[in-house]
Design a protein around this motif. Structure first.
Motif, PDB file in Angstrom:
ATOM      1  N   VAL A   1      41.592  95.824  12.912  1.00 42.33           N
ATOM      2  CA  VAL A   1      42.650  96.539  12.204  1.00 42.33           C
ATOM      3  C   VAL A   1      43.879  96.755  13.085  1.00 42.33           C
ATOM      4  N   GLY A   2      43.814  96.306  14.349  1.00 36.61           N
ATOM      5  CA  GLY A   2      45.000  96.288  15.196  1.00 36.61           C
ATOM      6  C   GLY A   2      46.084  95.361  14.664  1.00 36.61           C
ATOM      7  N   ILE A   3      45.762  94.623  13.599  1.00 35.90           N
ATOM      8  CA  ILE A   3      46.756  93.757  12.980  1.00 35.90           C
ATOM      9  C   ILE A   3      47.872  94.568  12.323  1.00 35.90           C
ATOM     10  N   THR A   4      47.634  95.850  12.041  1.00 34.40           N
ATOM     11  CA  THR A   4      48.613  96.618  11.254  1.00 34.40           C
ATOM     12  C   THR A   4      49.992  96.695  11.932  1.00 34.40           C
ATOM     13  N   PRO A   5      50.126  97.163  13.185  1.00 29.15           N
ATOM     14  CA  PRO A   5      51.465  97.153  13.782  1.00 29.15           C
ATOM     15  C   PRO A   5      51.937  95.751  14.113  1.00 29.15           C
ATOM     16  N   VAL A   6      50.999  94.842  14.395  1.00 33.66           N
ATOM     17  CA  VAL A   6      51.367  93.461  14.697  1.00 33.66           C
ATOM     18  C   VAL A   6      51.972  92.795  13.470  1.00 33.66           C
ATOM     19  N   ARG A   7      51.384  93.051  12.292  1.00 32.96           N
ATOM     20  CA  ARG A   7      51.936  92.487  11.054  1.00 32.96           C
ATOM     21  C   ARG A   7      53.359  92.998  10.834  1.00 32.96           C
ATOM     22  N   ALA A   8      53.599  94.297  11.112  1.00 38.66           N
ATOM     23  CA  ALA A   8      54.942  94.855  10.956  1.00 38.66           C
ATOM     24  C   ALA A   8      55.914  94.214  11.946  1.00 38.66           C
ATOM     25  N   LEU A   9      55.481  94.000  13.179  1.00 41.18           N
ATOM     26  CA  LEU A   9      56.327  93.360  14.176  1.00 41.18           C
ATOM     27  C   LEU A   9      56.657  91.920  13.784  1.00 41.18           C
ATOM     28  N   LEU A  10      55.684  91.207  13.222  1.00 36.90           N
ATOM     29  CA  LEU A  10      55.908  89.834  12.780  1.00 36.90           C
ATOM     30  C   LEU A  10      57.040  89.777  11.759  1.00 36.90           C
ATOM     31  N   GLU A  11      57.141  90.798  10.939  1.00 32.54           N
ATOM     32  CA  GLU A  11      58.177  90.853   9.920  1.00 32.54           C
ATOM     33  C   GLU A  11      59.562  91.072  10.525  1.00 32.54           C
ATOM     34  N   GLU A  12      59.625  91.718  11.694  1.00 33.05           N
ATOM     35  CA  GLU A  12      60.906  92.099  12.275  1.00 33.05           C
ATOM     36  C   GLU A  12      61.408  91.154  13.349  1.00 33.05           C
ATOM     37  N   LEU A  13      60.507  90.634  14.192  1.00 38.57           N
ATOM     38  CA  LEU A  13      60.931  89.927  15.394  1.00 38.57           C
ATOM     39  C   LEU A  13      61.560  88.579  15.084  1.00 38.57           C
ATOM     40  N   GLY A  14      62.562  88.226  15.880  1.00 40.00           N
ATOM     41  CA  GLY A  14      63.179  86.912  15.785  1.00 40.00           C
ATOM     42  C   GLY A  14      62.645  85.994  16.872  1.00 40.00           C
ATOM     43  N   GLY A  15      63.257  84.827  16.999  1.00 31.75           N
ATOM     44  CA  GLY A  15      62.816  83.864  17.984  1.00 31.75           C
ATOM     45  C   GLY A  15      61.529  83.179  17.579  1.00 31.75           C
ATOM     46  N   SER A  16      60.943  82.459  18.499  1.00 33.06           N
ATOM     47  CA  SER A  16      59.669  81.785  18.259  1.00 33.06           C
ATOM     48  C   SER A  16      58.527  82.791  18.411  1.00 33.06           C
ATOM     49  N   VAL A  17      57.680  82.905  17.380  1.00 38.58           N
ATOM     50  CA  VAL A  17      56.589  83.880  17.391  1.00 38.58           C
ATOM     51  C   VAL A  17      55.257  83.163  17.157  1.00 38.58           C
ATOM     52  N   THR A  18      54.272  83.488  17.980  1.00 37.09           N
ATOM     53  CA  THR A  18      52.903  82.994  17.802  1.00 37.09           C
ATOM     54  C   THR A  18      51.981  84.197  17.656  1.00 37.09           C
ATOM     55  N   VAL A  19      51.036  84.113  16.722  1.00 31.02           N
ATOM     56  CA  VAL A  19      50.105  85.211  16.462  1.00 31.02           C
ATOM     57  C   VAL A  19      48.683  84.736  16.717  1.00 31.02           C
ATOM     58  N   LEU A  20      47.936  85.492  17.537  1.00 28.51           N
ATOM     59  CA  LEU A  20      46.487  85.296  17.697  1.00 28.51           C
ATOM     60  C   LEU A  20      45.806  86.485  17.024  1.00 28.51           C
ATOM     61  N   TYR A  21      44.962  86.200  16.039  1.00 25.69           N
ATOM     62  CA  TYR A  21      44.316  87.265  15.259  1.00 25.69           C
ATOM     63  C   TYR A  21      42.809  87.104  15.392  1.00 25.69           C
ATOM     64  N   ARG A  22      42.165  88.040  16.118  1.00 23.31           N
ATOM     65  CA  ARG A  22      40.721  87.975  16.374  1.00 23.31           C
ATOM     66  C   ARG A  22      39.992  88.931  15.435  1.00 23.31           C
ATOM     67  N   VAL A  23      39.047  88.396  14.631  1.00 26.03           N
ATOM     68  CA  VAL A  23      38.256  89.217  13.711  1.00 26.03           C
ATOM     69  C   VAL A  23      36.818  88.707  13.693  1.00 26.03           C
ATOM     70  N   ARG A  24      35.914  89.577  13.219  1.00 25.78           N
ATOM     71  CA  ARG A  24      34.500  89.183  13.168  1.00 25.78           C
ATOM     72  C   ARG A  24      34.254  88.086  12.148  1.00 25.78           C
ATOM     73  N   SER A  25      34.978  88.118  11.048  1.00 26.68           N
ATOM     74  CA  SER A  25      34.869  87.070  10.032  1.00 26.68           C
ATOM     75  C   SER A  25      36.152  87.040   9.229  1.00 26.68           C
ATOM     76  N   GLU A  26      36.453  85.907   8.625  1.00 23.54           N
ATOM     77  CA  GLU A  26      37.681  85.782   7.852  1.00 23.54           C
ATOM     78  C   GLU A  26      37.690  86.751   6.675  1.00 23.54           C
ATOM     79  N   ALA A  27      36.501  87.030   6.119  1.00 22.94           N
ATOM     80  CA  ALA A  27      36.415  87.954   4.978  1.00 22.94           C
ATOM     81  C   ALA A  27      36.823  89.367   5.368  1.00 22.94           C
ATOM     82  N   GLU A  28      36.700  89.723   6.648  1.00 22.63           N
ATOM     83  CA  GLU A  28      37.052  91.059   7.110  1.00 22.63           C
ATOM     84  C   GLU A  28      38.463  91.134   7.691  1.00 22.63           C
TER      85      GLU A  28
END
Length: 439
Positions: free
Chosen positions: A332-359
Motif C-alpha cells: 500500500v506504499g503505492i499510495t503516495p507514489v501513485r500521486a507523485l507519478l501524476e505530478e512529476l515530469g521528466g523520465s519516470v520509472t516505477v517499480l511496484y512490489r506486491v505479493r500478488s497482482e490481485a492484491e
C-alpha cells in the motif's frame, strides 16, 4: 499509508538549512541557560546544585520535545513530520533519564543535608507542594515511556497508546507548576524572565501548529466524504471534498491525519497519504484494512464530516534535485507514489512490489498514468518475483545514479532498496524515503 522515521540516507528540500536553524537555536539556548546557572547562586550542597543543573536541561529537552511535535510549517516542509517524530521519540527517552536522575539527586541531596535515610526524605518531600508536583510529573513521564518501548507499543491498540501519550500534557502542566513554585529554577528577575519567555514561545508555537491552524483550515474548508470506492488488495479509497480546496497547501506525496466523526470517536485519528495529486476540488486517501479504523472506512456514509490535520510531509516533488525519477513502492506504499507519478515530469520509472497482482492496489490507475505520461512500470508480483537488489535495479534502470529515487513501502523492503542504492552509488541527496507506522 502511515508515516514514521527517516534514515540517514534521506534528504529533504531545504533540510540542511532547517537542521542548522533548529540545532543552532537549541545550542544557543543551552549555552545561555548554562551561563545563567553558573553565574547564579549555588545550591545548598553539591548534590542539589547538580540536581538543579540536570533539571534545567530536562526542561530544555521538554521544550525541544514540544517543538518537534508542534508541526511548525517551516520544519515540516523541510525535514518532514516523520523525521521530527523519530527525533521526538529518541529525545523522549533522553528526557526520561534526565527527569529520573533529577529526582534521585534531589532526594539524595536533601537526605545528605538532613542526615536522614533517603526513603524518609522522599516521604517528607512528598508533603512539599513543589516537590509533589515534580514527583507526579515524573510518574506520568515514566508511564508514557514504558508504553512507548517498542515491545509494549506493538501490543497496545493505537487508540490506547495515543490516549496514554496525551497524558504528557498533564505532565507538562505539573512540571510548569513545579518550576513556578521552585524558586531556585533560575534565580533573579532577568534570568527568570528569559526562562519564562522561552516557555511562552514554545507554547505559542505548539498551540498555533496543533490547534489554531487545524481549526482554521477545517472551518474554512468544511471537509466531507464525497465517495467511498473499494479497491483491490482489501483497500478502499475515500474521496473528500470541501470549499476552496485550491487554497489548501497540499502536494502529491504528502499525508494528513484524518478523523471521521460519524465513524469513530472524535479523538480517534489515523495518518493516511494522499493517493492522488490534489486537484483543488477533492482529496483522496487510500487505505488497506489492517485495523478497526481503516477496515471500517468501507462503511463511511457519504456526507460524513471529516476533520483533517495537515497536509504534512516532505516526501514531495520539491525534494527533487534531478530531472528524472525512479519511484519504488511496496504494497500500500503505492499510495503516495501513485500521486507523485501524476505530478512529476521528466523520465519516470516505477517499480511496484506486491505479493500478488490481485492484491496490487491502484494498479489499473498506475498503469494508465504510466501509459499516458510515457513512464515505465515494472510490476514485481508474487513469490517468484526477484527481490529488489542492486543487480535488479541496475538491469531495469541503468541510469539510476542520475535519477532522484523515492521509496515507500514496508521496512524490510525499504532497507533492501536503500542498501541497493548505496551499492549503486546513488548520491544521498537523490534518495527520499518513508516507511509505515506513526509513532
Amino acid at each position: 499509508m502511515t508515516i514514521n522515521g527517516v534514515g540517514p540516507t534521506t534528504t529533504r528540500p531545504g533540510g540542511p538549512r532547517a537542521h542548522l536553524v533548529l540545532w543552532t537555536c537549541l545550542a544557543a539556548n543551552v549555552l545561555i541557560v548554562e551561563s545563567l546557572f553558573f553565574l547564579g547562586p549555588s545550591g545548598k550542597n553539591e548534590l542539589l546544585s547538580i540536581a538543579r543543573f540536570v533539571g534545567l536541561h530536562a526542561a530544555l529537552l521538554t521544550m525541544l520535545q514540544l517543538v518537534l511535535v508542534a508541526r511548525i510549517p517551516y520544519l515540516d516542509r523541510r525535514l518532514g513530520m516523520d523525521r521530527l517524530t523519530l527525533w521526538h521519540r529518541w529525545n523522549g527517552f533522553g528526557l526520561l533519564w534526565l527527569v529520573v536522575t533529577h529526582g534521585l539527586l534531589v532526594v539524595l541531596g536533601y537526605a545528605a543535608l538532613d542526615g536522614a535515610p533517603a526513603a524518609r526524605t522522599l516521604m517528607a518531600l512528598a508533603g512539599v507542594p513543589a516537590s509533589l508536583l515534580g514527583m507526579l510529573a515524573t510518574a506520568v513521564i515514566v508511564l508514557v515511556a514504558v508504553t512507548s518501548v517498542r515491545w509494549m507499543r506493538k501490543r497496545l491498540p493505537y487508540e490506547l497508546w495515543h490516549a496514554v501519550h496525551i497524558l504528557l500534557y498533564v505532565a507538562l502542566v505539573l512540571a510548569l507548576l513545579h518550576q513556578a513554585l521552585e524558586t531556585t529554577t533560575l534565580a533573579g528577575p532577568l534570568p527568570g524572565a528569559y526562562w519564562w519567555a522561552m516557555w511562552v514561545a514554545v507554547g505559542t508555537a505548539l498551540v498555533y501548529g496543533r490547534v489554531v491552524v487545524p481549526l482554521w483550515r477545517n472551518l474554512r474548508h468544511g471537509f466531507r466524504v464525497a465517495a467511498v470506492v473499494p479497491e483491490a488488495g482489501n483497500a478502499v479509497s475515500v474521496y473528500v471534498t470541501g470549499r476552496r480546496l485550491d487554497r489548501l497547501p497540499a502536494r502529491a506525496g504528502q499525508f494528513a491525519i484524518w478523523r471521521f466523526f460519524e465513524h469513530n470517536f472524535w479523538w480517534t485519528a489515523n495518518p493516511f497519504s494522499l493517493s492522488a495529486m490534489p486537484d483543488g476540488r477533492t482529496l483522496r486517501l487510500t487505505a488497506k484494512a489492517v485495523g478497526r479504523t481503516s477496515a471500517g472506512l468501507r462503511q463511511l456514509p457519504v456526507g460524513t464530516r471529516v476533520f483533517i490535520e495537515g497536509p504534512y510531509g516532505a516526501f514531495t516533488g520539491a525534494a527533487k534535485v534531478r530531472r528524472d525519477t525512479l519511484l519504488v513502492a511496496g504494497g500500500v506504499g503505492i499510495t503516495p507514489v501513485r500521486a507523485l507519478l501524476e505530478e512529476l515530469g521528466g523520465s519516470v520509472t516505477v517499480l511496484y512490489r506486491v505479493r500478488s497482482e490481485a492484491e496490487a492496489s491502484l494498479l489499473g490507475e498506475v498503469r494508465n498514468l504510466a501509459r499516458s505520461r510515457g513512464a515505465r512500470l515494472h510490476l514485481l508480483a508474487g513469490p517468484t518475483a526477484p527481490p529488489i537488489s542492486a543487480a535488479l535495479i541496475a538491469n531495469l534502470v541503468p541510469d539510476v545514479a542520475g535519477r532522484d529515487v523515492f521509496v515507500c513501502g514496508p521496512p524490510g523492503m525499504n532497507m533492501l532498496v536503500l542498501k541497493a542504492l548505496r551499492q549503486l552509488g546513488v548520491p544521498r541527496s537523490q534518495v527520499h524515503w518513508e516507511r509505515f507506522g506513526l509513532g
